[in-house]
Every structure is written in structure tokens, then in C-alpha cells.
Design an enzyme around this catalytic site. Structure first.
Site, mmCIF file in Angstrom:
data_model
loop_
_atom_site.group_PDB
_atom_site.id
_atom_site.type_symbol
_atom_site.label_atom_id
_atom_site.label_comp_id
_atom_site.label_asym_id
_atom_site.label_seq_id
_atom_site.Cartn_x
_atom_site.Cartn_y
_atom_site.Cartn_z
ATOM 1 N N PHE A 150 -53.524 -19.758 6.798
ATOM 2 C CA PHE A 150 -54.348 -20.517 7.751
ATOM 3 C C PHE A 150 -53.981 -21.984 7.821
ATOM 4 O O PHE A 150 -54.266 -22.648 8.818
ATOM 5 C CB PHE A 150 -55.841 -20.391 7.379
ATOM 6 C CG PHE A 150 -56.252 -21.186 6.163
ATOM 7 C CD1 PHE A 150 -56.538 -22.544 6.242
ATOM 8 C CD2 PHE A 150 -56.368 -20.575 4.922
ATOM 9 C CE1 PHE A 150 -56.914 -23.272 5.125
ATOM 10 C CE2 PHE A 150 -56.746 -21.294 3.798
ATOM 11 C CZ PHE A 150 -57.014 -22.645 3.894
ATOM 12 N N LYS A 174 -48.125 -11.310 11.549
ATOM 13 C CA LYS A 174 -49.544 -11.141 11.248
ATOM 14 C C LYS A 174 -50.051 -12.496 10.772
ATOM 15 O O LYS A 174 -49.949 -12.857 9.607
ATOM 16 C CB LYS A 174 -49.744 -10.073 10.161
ATOM 17 C CG LYS A 174 -51.107 -9.345 10.220
ATOM 18 C CD LYS A 174 -52.341 -10.261 10.110
ATOM 19 C CE LYS A 174 -52.553 -10.747 8.712
ATOM 20 N NZ LYS A 174 -53.822 -11.597 8.611
ATOM 21 N N GLU A 177 -56.222 -14.691 10.209
ATOM 22 C CA GLU A 177 -57.318 -14.367 11.119
ATOM 23 C C GLU A 177 -58.289 -15.536 11.282
ATOM 24 O O GLU A 177 -59.165 -15.504 12.147
ATOM 25 C CB GLU A 177 -58.069 -13.133 10.619
ATOM 26 C CG GLU A 177 -58.853 -13.308 9.331
ATOM 27 C CD GLU A 177 -58.003 -13.196 8.073
ATOM 28 O OE1 GLU A 177 -58.587 -13.133 6.975
ATOM 29 O OE2 GLU A 177 -56.755 -13.190 8.184
ATOM 30 N N SER A 227 -51.404 -17.580 -1.190
ATOM 31 C CA SER A 227 -51.774 -17.808 -2.578
ATOM 32 C C SER A 227 -50.910 -16.968 -3.519
ATOM 33 O O SER A 227 -50.334 -15.948 -3.117
ATOM 34 C CB SER A 227 -53.246 -17.462 -2.796
ATOM 35 O OG SER A 227 -53.452 -16.058 -2.675
ATOM 36 N N CYS A 282 -49.759 -26.378 0.449
ATOM 37 C CA CYS A 282 -49.169 -25.977 -0.824
ATOM 38 C C CYS A 282 -48.280 -27.061 -1.416
ATOM 39 O O CYS A 282 -47.909 -26.974 -2.585
ATOM 40 C CB CYS A 282 -48.394 -24.670 -0.678
ATOM 41 S SG CYS A 282 -46.888 -24.820 0.308
ATOM 42 N N GLU A 383 -55.468 -23.813 -8.449
ATOM 43 C CA GLU A 383 -55.078 -24.445 -7.184
ATOM 44 C C GLU A 383 -56.349 -24.616 -6.349
ATOM 45 O O GLU A 383 -56.913 -23.643 -5.849
ATOM 46 C CB GLU A 383 -54.064 -23.604 -6.428
ATOM 47 C CG GLU A 383 -53.600 -24.279 -5.141
ATOM 48 C CD GLU A 383 -52.639 -23.423 -4.323
ATOM 49 O OE1 GLU A 383 -51.812 -24.003 -3.599
ATOM 50 O OE2 GLU A 383 -52.725 -22.183 -4.394
#
Length: 500
Positions: A150, A174, A177, A227, A282, A383
């Protein structure tokens, strides 16, 4: 009326047929603005089938045709960068300038793909034996898939598909969402640029869609950014199904500040790298390691700067930091701050409970700064993926390097110093895939590859750059022997006298 985001399959919008939808919120208001269709197994299969059909001709198309389309796409992307940035801000929450920067970094990889002809040049050795030549070539894999996060809904897909399609593959994306609209806009621009139907497809969804891509026999490779636990799952599952995998995971990026460093520059860098894009990246610096006696002064300089950051809606030009993606994520980030003191940290700035007037239902959190954080604290070991910066104290350079190298993550790191010898030692001794010297966020330019070490990367290939080209192609070696025309049977021979 609530907007509905559907799939993109075979060059057109395809309405969701599963009956399952997910909510998409405006993080600044907390209001649900969009519903996104979640794909069933059958819908994922339809996207893969469209990609497989398209590969039959796209995989053998000329490099000139592919790059011509990509050049047209680049021009359209440039012309529509504001529109894409607005979609990102509306669904992710990041400020417009951050969203524009995301599109610009994606454009770098489109540029690289436009010049893919250079990367695909093969090798030739002649006369390895009498009249024997050996050539090495690279060919596409077929249908490949990308599963993206995201936090960069435009940039991370563009780290994948431009190189994939330029090298002759077809692609199924993909996206997250949580902010799906940017991917549909990109699909429309690719179609406008002339990309054949089925070469690029988008299916939205949850674990059902992901698992089907991981197990589908016609998907040859999977790229993932997200992740570490999910990256490990993607790598294990896709590999077990015989697929090539690059799965980029999480991070805990450290910035080592030596006593000789320019502390103003280090503080500027720490603030921008920790709190930019609300810390939802990240490559954010989430841990500053202060060496020696400079800790107090450095923390004070960071605090002074952090307190001045203006937080507000991403579409407000005066905002420097927006909200977090969801209320659930906001509450989780806040929990690390509220629990920090009990774990031995000193809370210098507490951003929990922050709200913006007129947008009280948004997913807001302020700037948090934690000092003297022990390595056992959850705020350090996890994280956080939010605007929380931890400062740790060590006495020496060697202690700092040992601390950083003991982390299970190895994505990016940085050193701030005026000492070239120390910087050289650091870049050789540190266990991370990307290193900055007086550069806080060392994301490589497009023609170098992006990727970490240890629990930050699962698979053998980094993303984009030369590694990207190699990931989306496979090598073939051709050994050839042709008889010399002079050895032809006796008879009419007008071209090659036999007495030479």
C-alpha cells in the site's frame, strides 16, 4: 454514490463477479470513499489466461515494437503524473509532493525499460572449436505476477512490470486492496499507449487472489514487496510451486552518526528519512545510532526540527506529512510510543492523540521521538512503519557496527561522518544491501538494483536494474556448427574456388 474499483483483464475493465468487496478509505477523513472488488479463483484464472494468450505473440514481438510502446507510455505517464498523484493522496494519504516523487521514481524504471535493448544483448564466441560458435541469449519466462504494498501504489508496480513486459513477458498485478485506483489508471495509460490486450492485467483481492497466483501453473515468476512474514510466505509457497521468486521484506534501517559528523546535516537527514511519507516506507530511517558524546546535542537538534513539521491532509499544499493508511495501523503505531517508557526508553516527543481540526476522524498521529532506547524494546525490534524515530547510544564506532549487524534485517543503512576512512570501513563491514554515506535513504537509481540482505530479501535477485532484467529472463546457450561451403560435394560451385 460510492466508487467501485474493478479488475482490468484482457485490455478492459471487468466487473467483479465474486460478490466480495473491500473498503477503501480517505485517510484524512476516515470516510469510506470506494469499494474494491475482490477476485475469486476463477477471476484470477481469467487474468492469467488472458496473459498467457497475449504471451503467444508478445513474447516473440520485436524489441522495437515493445520499446516504442513503452516510450509512448512514458510520455502519457509524464502527462498524467498529477492525476496519478491525486489518486495516491486520496487513498494513501501522503502529501501531493510525496506522491509526485513516487511517480518520478517509477518513471526511472520506465526509462530503463525503454532502453532494454542494451540489457538484452547476448554474447558470441566464434571458433571455440573448428567451425563451432557458441552464443548466449536471454528469453522471457511467460506470465509473471507482481504483488505490491500500500505504501507505494504506483512506484512499486513500476519497479516490476516495465522491465517484465520490455523483456517479452506478460504481467498480472495484484496491488494492495487499500489503495487500488492508481493501478487502474496505469492500466488505462498502457492501453492508450498501444500495449496489446492481455499483456498487463490487474486483479484486486485478498489472500484468495494471492494464493491462486502463487500456485497457478501458468505463472512462472512472482515479485513481491511487503512485510517480512508475508515475504517469507510468498517465497516459500511460490518456490514450492516451482516458481522464480523475488520477495522483498521489511526493514529496521539504522543511521550511524559519528562524533565528527555535521550534526545539523545529520539532524536534517534523520527528520526527513524518519518522518517523510509518515514513516510508511521500507527505506525509512527508524533508528539513529549516536556514537560518543554527541547524543544529547543530536537529539535536541532532531527534536527542534521535528516539532516544526506541519501535519495535515495530503491535498493541502502546506502539509508536510499526512495521516496513516488506516485507523488500525495508526493505533498499532501509537502503541509502540505509549509502551516505550515502560521498556526503558525516554519519550522526547509523543505524537499519540494528535488530531487535525476539521478532520477529527482521520487516521492522524503526530511525530514521536524516543531516546536511549534499549535494544530489547519492541519500539526497536519491530518494524513500526510509522513516524516514530528511536535513538540508541553507543560509545564507539565498533559498538555501533556490531549493534546494526545484530539486527535480523539488512535492507538499508547510512553513516554520517567527515572521515572517509571510517565511511569506507563502514560500507565494507556493514551487513545490509544498500548503504548511504551522508545519504539517509540510499535507494539506488534505476540502473542499479534495489534489495536488502538477511530478513529483508527472500530470493536470489534484487529488483530492477540488471537484476531485474535477469529475473524476468532466462539464459539459453546455443552451440552451432556449419560445414564450410568449400566442403560441399563436387559439382557446380560459382562462389568458392576449391583451390584457396
Amino acid at each position: 454514490m460510492t466508487k467501485i474499483v474493478n479488475h482490468w483483464i484482457g485490455g478492459k475493465t471487468v466487473e467483479g463477479a465474486s460478490g466480495n468487496y473491500g473498503p477503501v478509505t480517505d485517510p484524512a477523513t476516515g470516510a469510506v470513499t470506494t469499494k474494491v472488488a475482490f477476485a475469486s479463483v476463477d477471476e484470477v484464472d481469467a487474468a492469467v489466461a488472458a496473459a498467457k494468450d497475449a504471451y503467444a505473440t508478445w513474447g516473440t514481438s520485436s524489441l522495437a515494437k515493445r520499446t516504442t510502446i513503452l516510450f509512448k507510455f512514458r510520455a502519457l505517464l509524464e502527462a498524467n503524473r498529477d492525476a496519478i498523484a491525486e489518486l495516491i493522496t486520496a487513498e494513501h494519504g501522503k502529501v501531493h509532493s510525496d506522491a509526485l516523487g513516487e511517480v518520478a521514481r517509477g518513471l526511472e524504471i520506465v526509462d530503463l525499460a525503454c532502453g532494454i535493448t542494451v540489457q538484452l544483448k547476448g554474447e558470441l564466441s566464434t571458433e571455440v572449436a573448428s567451425r563451432v560458435d557458441v552464443a548466449s541469449i536471454r528469453q522471457p519466462l511467460g506470465v509473471v505476477a507482481g504483488i505490491t504494498p500500500f505504501n507505494f501504489p504506483a512506484m512499486v508496480p513500476m519497479w516490476m512490470f516495465p522491465i517484465a513486459v520490455a523483456t517479452g513477458n506478460t504481467f498480472v498485478l495484484k496491488p494492495s486492496e487499500k489503495d487500488p485506483s492508481a493501478s487502474l489508471k496505469i492500466a488505462e495509460l498502457l492501453a492508450e499507449a498501444g500495449l496489446p490486450d492481455g499483456v498487463f492485467n490487474v486483479v484486486h483481492g485478498d489472500k484468495v487472489a494471492v494464493d491462486r497466483l502463487l500456485e497457478h501453473p501458468d505463472v512462472k515468476a512472482v515479485s513481491f514487496v511487503g512485510s517480512t512474514p508475508i515475504a517469507r510466505y510468498i517465497h516459500t509457497t511460490a518456490s514450492a510451486n516451482g516458481k522464480r521468486v523475488q520477495a522483498l521484506g521489511g526493514a529496521k534501517n539504522h543511521m550511524l552518526v559519528l562524533p565528527d559528523a555535521d550534526l545539523d546535516a545529520a539532524a536534517d537527514a534523520a527528520v526527513s528519512a524518519a518522518y517523510g511519507s509518515a514513516g510508511e516506507r521500507c527505506m525509512a530511517i527508524s533508528a539513529v545510532v549516536a556514537v560518543g558524546s554527541i547524543g544529547d546535542e543530536l537529539v535536541e537538534k532532531i527534536r527542534e526540527r521535528a516539532e516544526k513539521i506541519k501535519i495535515g491532509p495530503g491535498n493541502d499544499p502546506t502539509s508536510e506529512m499526512g495521516p496513516l493508511i488506516t485507523a488500525v495501523h495508526r493505533d498499532k503505531v501509537a502503541s509502540y510510543v505509549t509502551g516505550a517508557a515502560a521498556e526503558g526508553a525516554e519519550v522526547v516527543l509523543d505524537g499519540t492523540g494528535y488530531t487535525v481540526e476539521g478532520f477529527e476522524d482521520g487516521h492522524w498521529i503526530g511525530i514521536s521521538l524516543l531516546d536511549k532506547v534499549p535494544t530489547s524494546a519492541k519500539a526497536y525490534t519491530d518494524e513500526i512503519f510509522g513516524p516514530v524515530l528511536c535513538v540508541l547510544r553507543v560509545d564507539t564506532y565498533d559498538e555501533g557496527v556490531a549493534l546494526i549487524n545484530s539486527s535480523p534485517f539488512g535492507n538499508g543503512t547510512a553513516i554520517f561522518t567527515r572521515d572517509g576512512g571510517a565511511a569506507r570501513r563502514f560500507q565494507l563491514e556493514i551487513e545490509a544491501g544498500m548503504v548511504g554515506v551522508n545519504v539517509p535513504i540510499p535507494v539506488p537509481v534505476g540502473y542499479h538494483s534495489f534489495g536488502g540482505w538477511k530478513d529483508s530479501l527472500f530470493g536470489d535477485h534484487h529488483i530492477y536494474g540488471n537484476d531485474g532484467t535477469h529475473f524476468y529472463t532466462r539464459g539459453k546457450v546455443v552451440t552451432t556448427r556449419w560445414p564450410d561451403p568449400a566442403d560441399a560435394p563436387t559439382g557446380v560451385d560459382l562462389g568458392f574456388p576449391r583451390n584457396h
